[in-house]
Design an enzyme around this catalytic site. Structure first.
Site, PDB file in Angstrom:
ATOM      1  N   ARG A  27      42.796  39.502  51.304  1.00  0.00           N
ATOM      2  CA  ARG A  27      43.874  40.373  50.799  1.00  0.00           C
ATOM      3  C   ARG A  27      44.912  40.684  51.881  1.00  0.00           C
ATOM      4  O   ARG A  27      45.594  41.710  51.804  1.00  0.00           O
ATOM      5  CB  ARG A  27      43.315  41.676  50.227  1.00  0.00           C
ATOM      6  CG  ARG A  27      42.408  41.451  49.029  1.00  0.00           C
ATOM      7  CD  ARG A  27      42.718  42.468  47.970  1.00  0.00           C
ATOM      8  NE  ARG A  27      41.796  42.360  46.855  1.00  0.00           N
ATOM      9  CZ  ARG A  27      42.102  42.633  45.609  1.00  0.00           C
ATOM     10  NH1 ARG A  27      43.308  43.040  45.312  1.00  0.00           N
ATOM     11  NH2 ARG A  27      41.222  42.523  44.651  1.00  0.00           N
ATOM     12  N   ARG A  42      49.489  44.610  49.828  1.00  0.00           N
ATOM     13  CA  ARG A  42      48.832  45.917  49.821  1.00  0.00           C
ATOM     14  C   ARG A  42      49.167  46.808  51.012  1.00  0.00           C
ATOM     15  O   ARG A  42      49.756  47.851  50.851  1.00  0.00           O
ATOM     16  CB  ARG A  42      47.316  45.760  49.723  1.00  0.00           C
ATOM     17  CG  ARG A  42      46.887  45.169  48.407  1.00  0.00           C
ATOM     18  CD  ARG A  42      45.402  44.955  48.365  1.00  0.00           C
ATOM     19  NE  ARG A  42      44.719  45.966  47.560  1.00  0.00           N
ATOM     20  CZ  ARG A  42      43.410  46.055  47.457  1.00  0.00           C
ATOM     21  NH1 ARG A  42      42.630  45.254  48.131  1.00  0.00           N
ATOM     22  NH2 ARG A  42      42.864  46.958  46.700  1.00  0.00           N
ATOM     23  N   ARG A  93      57.142  43.986  45.764  1.00  0.00           N
ATOM     24  CA  ARG A  93      56.493  44.350  44.513  1.00  0.00           C
ATOM     25  C   ARG A  93      57.321  45.349  43.709  1.00  0.00           C
ATOM     26  O   ARG A  93      57.159  45.461  42.489  1.00  0.00           O
ATOM     27  CB  ARG A  93      55.083  44.902  44.764  1.00  0.00           C
ATOM     28  CG  ARG A  93      53.998  43.846  44.974  1.00  0.00           C
ATOM     29  CD  ARG A  93      53.810  42.951  43.760  1.00  0.00           C
ATOM     30  NE  ARG A  93      53.678  43.701  42.517  1.00  0.00           N
ATOM     31  CZ  ARG A  93      52.572  44.327  42.145  1.00  0.00           C
ATOM     32  NH1 ARG A  93      51.499  44.268  42.891  1.00  0.00           N
ATOM     33  NH2 ARG A  93      52.539  45.004  41.008  1.00  0.00           N
ATOM     34  N   ASP A 132      46.093  34.590  42.180  1.00  0.00           N
ATOM     35  CA  ASP A 132      45.064  35.425  41.557  1.00  0.00           C
ATOM     36  C   ASP A 132      44.038  34.522  40.894  1.00  0.00           C
ATOM     37  O   ASP A 132      44.397  33.444  40.387  1.00  0.00           O
ATOM     38  CB  ASP A 132      45.696  36.354  40.510  1.00  0.00           C
ATOM     39  CG  ASP A 132      44.726  37.427  40.070  1.00  0.00           C
ATOM     40  OD1 ASP A 132      44.735  38.508  40.686  1.00  0.00           O
ATOM     41  OD2 ASP A 132      43.932  37.184  39.131  1.00  0.00           O
ATOM     42  N   TYR A 156      35.022  38.307  33.379  1.00  0.00           N
ATOM     43  CA  TYR A 156      36.305  38.765  32.847  1.00  0.00           C
ATOM     44  C   TYR A 156      36.520  38.284  31.411  1.00  0.00           C
ATOM     45  O   TYR A 156      37.011  39.023  30.557  1.00  0.00           O
ATOM     46  CB  TYR A 156      37.457  38.290  33.731  1.00  0.00           C
ATOM     47  CG  TYR A 156      37.553  39.032  35.037  1.00  0.00           C
ATOM     48  CD1 TYR A 156      37.819  40.407  35.056  1.00  0.00           C
ATOM     49  CD2 TYR A 156      37.385  38.392  36.249  1.00  0.00           C
ATOM     50  CE1 TYR A 156      37.912  41.101  36.251  1.00  0.00           C
ATOM     51  CE2 TYR A 156      37.474  39.083  37.454  1.00  0.00           C
ATOM     52  CZ  TYR A 156      37.734  40.432  37.447  1.00  0.00           C
ATOM     53  OH  TYR A 156      37.829  41.117  38.626  1.00  0.00           O
TER      54      TYR A 156
END
Lengths: 350, 350
Positions: free
Chosen positions: A32, A36, A45, A81, A158
Site C-alpha cells: 500500500r 493513503r 484522489r 486493485d 468477495y
C-alpha cells in the site's frame, strides 16, 4: 542512500532477492505504498475516483511512481486493485467509501458460476497491461515493477458474500457444504488469475504477488483440501515466466502448507518473528516481511529497533525482501518511511 | 437427550470438565448463545436497547435463560458485555448499531489513565452481581453459570483507539512506544478486572471466561513482555476462587504463551484441529472449542461431521468443553444448535 556504495540498481536488487541470489543490500518496498499516507496521492484522489485512477494508465502510473520517488523503494507496485479482473468476468461491482468492494449480484448458484466469463486480460483488463508497459518505460532500472492479483479463495470471499465481512459465512458455507460448486468456482477463478498474471508478465512485470488476504480464516486441513490445489496451479503455471510472492496475514497455522503451493517467496506478517516464520516456510524458499505496520506510529528509535530486529533475524541469508507484514496505515508519517528505506539499505550493505 | 442415560446435571458436568474431572458426557455451550440467532431474543431487543437489557437484572436473566431452555446447553453465560466495567471506571461509552462500542473521550495520556477509577463491582456494576444471583436462583442445577470480563489488552484496544478497528494502531503504538504509560494502564485494567471477576465469583458464578478478543494482533515476544504478565496476575488471583477460561481467536502463534498465564482452560478457535491445539497448550490443561461457526451454515450432515471430528480429536480426555471457535453468527438456524447439543451429549455419553 548514506555513506555506503551500492553496485546494483533497485530493480536488480529486487529481482536478485526474488531469485534467492546475492544482493548488495536488502531490497525493500511497502504494501500500500502507492497512496493513503502520501499528501500528493490524496490530492490526486480529490480529483479522481479510485477505480477511475486504476482504469486510467496515465493516472495509475503517476500514483505508482510517487512512493518510488519519495521513499527510494526497490519495488514499484502497480496502482491497481484485486477486484479489477471482475471487469473481464462480467461481474458488476463498486468500491464504496468506508465499506470496500460490493458486488451487485453475489455468486451463489451453479448458474451464477456458469455465467462468469473466462477471458484473457488483453480483452478483460487491457488498461492494466497498458499501465504496466508505461510504468516500465517511466521507471527504467530504478525499481522492479510488481504486478498482483487476488487469489481464488479471497476473490471467492468477495464474490459469494458480496461485500467485506469478518467471517465470510456464505463463502465458507459453500466451501464446506457444496464441494462440487466450490470446485467449479475455484477452477474458474484460478484460470482467470493465471491468465491475468501471465498477461502482466508478458507486459514486462518483474515480479507478481498473489494476495490471499482472507486466508487467515481457515485451518490447515481445509486449506490443503479446498484451497491450496488452486493456488498451486497458479504458481505452477507462472514458474518459468515470472517470480511469484504469496501474500496472506494471520496464517501462522498454514505456513508449511502455503510453502507447499510452491511460490518463489512467501510474505509473512509480524505474528511470528521472521526467523521462526522462515523455519516454518523452509530455508529453501524466500521470505518477505515482516515489520508490524502499527509500529510505524511509534517514535523513530522504536521503529528502527523493530526494523533491525527483522534484519538480524533474516541474518543476511539470500532471499529476503524487507516489507511490512500488512499494508501501510493511512496515519503513517511518510518521512519515517524514507528513513526506514535508508536504514534497511545501509544496515545490510555489503 | 436421546437414548443415553445421564448421571450428572448440566452444572455438574460443566464444572467437572472445567476441573479436568471425569464427566458422564462432554458439556457444551455456544459463545453468543444468548441472542442474535433467537427470534425470542430479537423480539426482546425490539423493546429494549442492548445496554438497557445488560443493566437490568430481570431482562439480562431472561435473555440468559433462553438458550438454556431451547438448546439444552450445560453452560448459561450471563447476558452482558465486556464494556460494562467502564461504568465503574467512570468512562462514558455507547454501543452504536453496526459499529460497536465507542468511547466518548479515548484514553491517550497519563492524565487520562490517572482519571480511571478502580472500584469494586458492588459499587461500579451492582446490576451484574444482582443478575448473577437471580440467574443462580432461576437456573438451579440445570446448567453452570458463566460470568466473563474483557482482558486488559482488549479493553485497552477499545479505550485507546476509542472504537472498533481492524488494527488498533493507537493502542499498539502506545504499547510499543510508551511502555511506562502502557504499564500504568494495564496495571489498572488488571486490577479492575480481578475485582470484577472476584465479585462475580462471590455472587455464585460457576466459571468465568476472560475474553482477549483482539489478541490475534500480536506476536509471542510482544505478548510475553507487554500483555501476558497482566493476564497471569488475574488468573493467579482467581485460582483458589473460581475456574477460569482464557478466550481468544487467531492466536495459533501464542498458544504456549497463553497456557503459561495459567488459566484452568484455554478456549481455541477452529484454526488448528483440536488435538494439535491441545498439544500446543499442553496436555495438563483443559481446552474449550472448536467448531467453526460458519460450518453451522452448511447442511446438517456437514455440521455433524465437523462436530464428530472435534470429539474424535478430543478423544474423551478429561477437560474438554465443546463450543464453537468464536461467537454464533446471527444467520444460524437455532434448530441445528439443539441437534448439535444432542449429538455432543449422545456421542460422548459413557
Amino acid at each position: 542512500m548514506t555513506a555506503t556504495s551500492t553496485t546494483m540498481t533497485g530493480r536488480q536488487r529486487f529481482l536478485a532477492a526474488a531469485n534467492r541470489q546475492q544482493v548488495d543490500a536488502t531490497p525493500v518496498w511497502f504494501m500500500r505504498q502507492a497512496g493513503r499516507c502520501l499528501p500528493e496521492y490524496r490530492a490526486m484522489r480529490e480529483k479522481h475516483a479510485f477505480l477511475t485512477m486504476a482504469r486510467t494508465p496515465e493516472l495509475a502510473v503517476e500514483a505508482t511512481l510517487m512512493p518510488v520517488d519519495r521513499f527510494g523503494v526497490d519495488g514499484a507496485v502497480l496502482f491497481a486493485d484485486i477486484m479489477l479482473p471482475l471487469d473481464g468476468m462480467g461481474i458488476a461491482y463498486e468500491i464504496r467509501p468506508g465499506i470496500g468492494p460490493v458486488i451487485a449480484h453475489p455468486i451463489r448458484t451453479a448458474e451464477d458460476i456458469d455465467r462468469i466469463r473466462v477471458v484473457d486480460p488483453e480483452e478483460g483488463t487491457p488498461y492494466v497491461l497498458e499501465a504496466l508497459r508505461q510504468l516500465q518505460a517511466a521507471l527504467g532500472d530504478r525499481a522492479a515493477t510488481l504486478g498482483f492479483a487476488g487469489a481464488p479463495f479471497t476473490l471467492a470471499c468477495y464474490l459469494v458474500d458480496g461485500r467485506p465481512s469478518r467471517e465470510y459465512p456464505k463463502t465458507k458455507a459453500l466451501m464446506y457444504g457444496r464441494p462440487d460448486l466450490w470446485d467449479q468456482l475455484m477452477t474458474k477463478l484460478a484460470e482467470i488469475t493465471c491468465r491475468y498474471l501471465e498477461g502482466q508478465a508478458r507486459a514486462g512485470t518483474g515480479v507478481v504477488q498473489l494476495f490471499d488476504s482472507w486466508l487467515g480464516l481457515v485451518d490447515p486441513v481445509t486449506y490443503a483440501e479446498r484451497i491450496a490445489p488452486y493456488t498451486a496451479r497458479i504458481f505452477s503455471r507462472l514458474r518459468e515466466i515470472v517470480p511469484t510472492i504469496h501474500f496472506s496475514t494471520g496464517t501462522v497455522q498454514l505456513l508449511p502448507e502455503i510453502a507447499a503451493t510452491a511460490p518463489a517467496m512467501v510474505s509473512v506478517d509480524w505474528r511470528l518473528p521472521l526467523d521462526r516464520a522462515w523455519d516454518l516456510i523452509g530455508s529453501g524458499m524466500g521470505i518477505q516481511g515482516n515489520l508490524d505496520p502499527t509500529l510505524l506510529m511509534a517514535p523513530w528509535e522504536v521503529i528502527a529497533g523493530g526494523a533491525r530486529d527483522v534484519l538480524v533475524r533474516a541474518g543476511g541469508r539470500p532471499g529476503h525482501i524487507f516489507n511490512l507484514g500488512h499494508g501501510l496505515l493511512p496515519e503513517t508519517d511518510p518521512d519515517q518511511l524514507t528513513r526506514l528505506v535508508d536504514l534497511v539499505h545501509t544496515t545490510t550493505a555489503r
